[in-house]
Scaffold this active site. Structure first.
Site, PDB file in Angstrom:
ATOM      1  CG  ASP A 108      -7.008  -3.008  -3.185  1.00  0.00           C
ATOM      2  OD1 ASP A 108      -7.735  -2.273  -2.485  1.00  0.00           O
ATOM      3  OD2 ASP A 108      -5.774  -3.068  -3.045  1.00  0.00           O
ATOM      4  CG  HIS A 150      -5.864  -2.214   0.502  1.00  0.00           C
ATOM      5  ND1 HIS A 150      -5.186  -1.851  -0.639  1.00  0.00           N
ATOM      6  CD2 HIS A 150      -5.247  -1.573   1.521  1.00  0.00           C
ATOM      7  CE1 HIS A 150      -4.231  -1.015  -0.334  1.00  0.00           C
ATOM      8  NE2 HIS A 150      -4.239  -0.835   0.980  1.00  0.00           N
ATOM      9  CB  SER A 172      -0.972  -0.051   1.179  1.00  0.00           C
ATOM     10  OG  SER A 172      -1.989   0.907   1.038  1.00  0.00           O
TER      11      SER A 172
END
Length: 294
Positions: free
Chosen positions: A238, A266, A112
């Site tokens: 995601d 995610h 991320s």
């Protein structure tokens, strides 16, 4: 596994290592508001069993690392590219941590925001990166990797006021952004939330990190100059960083491998770990394989 603190240009970075110090160094960089413990101990130990010397750390403004100063203005970050600090500053933290540990260069994997920091490290400090794995991340381009409306609302919601509220918030969050193709492990998530809160939660710091993300310009032109083996891993489902962000990252880095994981959102569900560990190991092997000149 003993936590230590390294001082890097006035920033204290809490870190921890797994495996033999003589192994292949692998720096793990975590995402927005997330401490290093979000790289699960078992995941780190699995990597160590592959011969890596694994380093995980709390980014500035997360966990037990330094809390920074400055008020984040997200509108200014997005419109004027201004923030209390930048992803380049956070990449410099990572490079400085390698200095303290006496590691000239490392394999680097980020998730991320951590993927964005890892990309920036490869761009700005190419001599420090042996291979790059960017997980559920993006290039900073504003037309790719965009969150869903619900995910964006979650990012901008008011911070919880106490431990119990934080735990419930994190459980709700990962029910929203987690992997719909895999069972949701609520007990594991509650344990993670409790440990995260007890190590230190800094809402103002998370906003400063978010401002650093929003102030970024598209890294794609600079990623085209990256010359290390690279792997991009992204969940097909995601909702926080749309899979278009992973595709754009892989397009930008010459020769990058792209692994789109069905059913993954995610997060990194346990069932996906073998696939990710195998990918990190494969790309590290490629970095260490001499190129034939025949």
């Amino acid at each position: 596994m003993t936590e230590r603190v390294a001082e890097v240009d006035g920033v204290e970075l809490c870190h921890e290592t797994f495996g033999d110090a003589g192994g292949r160094p692998l720096l793990l960089v975590m995402g927005l508001g997330a401490p290093m413990i979000w790289w699960d101990e078992e995941f780190c130990e699995t990597l160590a069993a592959q011969g890596f010397y694994v380093i995980r750390f709390d980014n500035r403004d997360a966990g037990r690392s330094s809390r920074m100063r400055g008020r984040a203005n997200l509108a200014q970050a997005y419109l004027l590219h201004r923030a209390p600090y930048s992803l380049a500053d956070m990449a410099a933290d990572a490079a400085g941590l390698l200095d303290v540990l006496g590691i000239p260069a490392a394999h680097v994997a980020g998730a991320s925001m951590g993927g964005m920091i890892a990309q920036t490290l490869a761009i700005r400090h190419p001599e420090r990166v042996l291979s790059l794995t960017s997980i559920m991340s993006s290039t900073g381009g504003r037309l790719v990797g965009r969150p869903s409306g619900k995910a964006m609302s979650m990012l901008l919601s008011a911070p919880p006021r106490n431990r119990a509220d934080y735990v419930e918030m994190l459980v709700r969050t990962f029910r929203l952004i987690g992997s719909p193709g895999y069972p949701f492990d609520e007990a594991r998530m509650r344990d993670r939330a409790e440990r995260t809160f007890d190590r230190g939660v800094h809402p103002d710091g998370t906003l400063r990190q978010l401002a650093a993300i929003m102030a970024e310009r598209d890294r794609a032109p600079r990623l085209r100059k990256v010359r290390v083996p690279a792997l991009v891993v992204h969940g097909a489902r995601d909702p926080l960083v749309n899979v278009s962000g992973g595709r754009a990252t892989a397009r930008a880095i010459p020769g990058a491998d792209l692994d789109i994981v069905p059913g993954m959102g995610h997060d990194l569900p346990r069932a996906v770990w073998p696939r990710v560990v195998t990918g990190i190991t494969r790309i590290a092997d490629r970095a260490e394989t001499p190129i034939s000149r025949d």
